[in-house]
Design an enzyme around this catalytic site. Structure first.
Site, PDB file in Angstrom:
ATOM      1  N   THR A  87       0.865  -1.188   0.000  1.00 38.69           N
ATOM      2  CA  THR A  87       0.000   0.000   0.000  1.00 38.69           C
ATOM      3  C   THR A  87       0.898   1.233   0.000  1.00 38.69           C
ATOM      4  O   THR A  87       1.166   1.811   1.057  1.00 38.69           O
ATOM      5  CB  THR A  87      -0.953   0.004   1.215  1.00 38.69           C
ATOM      6  N   THR A 122      -1.129  -2.390   5.421  1.00 35.83           N
ATOM      7  CA  THR A 122      -1.344  -1.205   6.247  1.00 35.83           C
ATOM      8  C   THR A 122      -2.266  -0.245   5.506  1.00 35.83           C
ATOM      9  O   THR A 122      -1.978   0.156   4.375  1.00 35.83           O
ATOM     10  CB  THR A 122      -0.015  -0.498   6.542  1.00 35.83           C
ATOM     11  N   CYS A 262       7.176   1.241   5.272  1.00 34.05           N
ATOM     12  CA  CYS A 262       6.261   1.452   6.399  1.00 34.05           C
ATOM     13  C   CYS A 262       6.372   2.827   7.048  1.00 34.05           C
ATOM     14  O   CYS A 262       5.469   3.651   6.921  1.00 34.05           O
ATOM     15  CB  CYS A 262       6.486   0.359   7.453  1.00 34.05           C
TER      16      CYS A 262
END
Length: 426
Positions: A87, A122, A262
């Site tokens: 993502t 996420t 992340c």
């Protein structure tokens, strides 16, 4: 355990740092497991026992009961679909749900009543039930929350960190209702030796995941700002942090480049959702601005020191050691070392890049930089140690300095050497 289905057939979509270890873990737990990825070359390598990320051993791949495929038709007989899909963010720093939507569209034709779809990606709160769920229902013709069951269990993978492996980390699980949550637990509990934590709702689990990395991002931004201040005061930031660390509750964060898939990305998912609700985050976005500009700060400090030593940047040759987003892993996604290379070129510096972990062709395709297989001894006017790969640590400052000309500047971004051994540290 209540809700366990002995005949559960699981497909794990996306065989990267998240999906591949999970697929192997599920297979070890006795589940009929299919690992799926659209990258045919990646699947071919896995079938030959090679994980190009270097996270899974050849023996594990050759002995696993999991099957691997890039053929969507192999998804047809599955009862549970786990999506470990990237993502990312767009150039405008907005969530890019394109890959996740594509994965949902791929599995939708194969869904049957009672099938379970679990997201591991996420996302911001609401994506599982308000974005993916309706898409799955529309594309399959099935009823959401009735024919199609939804779950969410965020990944906590730390690339290059064998100590904090999948089985040893508590797994957050969530689902649309209690019965589905029991089923999700029955899938993960045999794999996760550290245990699972049942969240009260999918949105709660989504929110928890996105703030885990946002909190770390802000803490790093704070010490990066310390570094920006102390560089102007002529103080060594790491020494200041060491002294402050003698206080029992001082948190041990260090300055550095914040990249990867992340920490440098997830905060934008939370701020995007907040702004949809009319709230403009201030602390989170301020931290992002600081962290995104650290590459520029590194180059500015280096150029100042070079000029002090009468080294003309436009005539200089600089070696950058390390390109992956963190030490001892192959992951180059969102690496902020790229910012350093771009900024150096803006100063007309000739740059050599060396990284024993990174794939040269992947760097060339994604970032447009070429790699140097073997740096030349006695060649460089400055050397930036950008990533703390164990090879660089083992070389030591003396051997690394030997790569430079007399008087070359050594900038130790990661603080792996003593302040007496490096000319500059963050």
């Amino acid at each position: 355990m209540a809700g366990q289905t002995p005949g559960e057939k699981i497909a794990v979509l996306g065989l990267g740092y998240v999906g591949l270890p999970l697929a192997l873990g599920l297979a070890r737990a006795g589940f009929d497991t299919l690992g799926f990825d659209t990258d045919a070359a990646h699947i071919a390598a896995l079938l030959e026992g090679h994980d190009r990320a270097g996270e899974v051993s050849e023996q594990s791949l050759r002995t696993t009961a999991a099957r691997f495929s890039d053929d969507p038709a192999d998804l047809a007989d599955r009862s549970t679909y786990i999506l470990g899909i990237p993502t990312p963010i767009t150039a405008a720093k907005a969530p890019d749900l394109g890959p996740l939507r594509a994965a949902c569209g791929m599995i939708a034709p194969y869904l049957a009543p009672g099938d379970l779809v679990i997201l591991e990606s996420t996302v911001y709160p609401g994506v599982t039930e308000e974005v993916c769920g309706p898409l799955l229902a529309d594309e399959s013709g099935l009823r959401l929350f009735d024919d199609i069951r939804l779950g969410y269990s965020p990944e906590r993978v730390n690339p290059g960190d064998a100590e904090h492996a999948l089985e040893s980390l508590i797994k957050v699980i969530s689902a649309q209702d209690g019965a589905t949550l029991d089923r999700v637990e029955a899938i993960y509990a045999p794999v996760i030796k550290a245990g699972v934590h049942r969240a009260s709702s999918i949105k709660t689990a989504e929110a928890a995941k996105v703030i885990e990395n946002t909190q770390r991002d802000i803490n790093i931004a704070l010490v990066n700002e310390f570094s920006l201040i102390f560089s102007r005061l002529g103080l060594d930031t790491l020494e200041v942090l060491e002294v402050a660390g003698t206080k029992w509750n001082f948190l041990p964060f260090r300055p550095g480049l914040v990249g990867g898939h992340c920490i440098g990305v997830d905060p934008y998912y939370l701020t995007y959702r907040a702004e949809q609700e009319g709230y403009h985050p201030e602390v989170i976005l301020a931290g992002r601005r600081i962290n995104d500009n650290m590459g520029r700060h590194v180059v500015q400090e280096l150029v100042k020191r070079m000029l002090e030593r009468k080294i003309n940047p436009s005539m200089a040759r600089v070696l950058v050691m390390g390109f992956t987003f963190k030490e001892n892993c192959t992951d180059i996604r969102n690496t902020r070392v790229a910012d350093i290379l771009t900024e150096l070129r803006d100063y007309s510096v000739t740059v050599d890049l060396h990284d024993p972990w990174a794939d040269a062709e992947a760097i060339r395709q994604e970032y447009g930089f070429d790699m140097t297989a073997t740096p030349e001894t006695g060649t460089y006017d400055a050397i930036i140690v950008a990533v703390a790969h164990h090879q660089f640590v083992e070389m030591g400052a003396k051997e690394i300095r030997a790569l430079g000309r007399p008087g070359a500047v050594l900038f130790d971004i990661k603080g792996i050497f003593d302040k007496t051994e490096a000319d500059l540290r963050l």
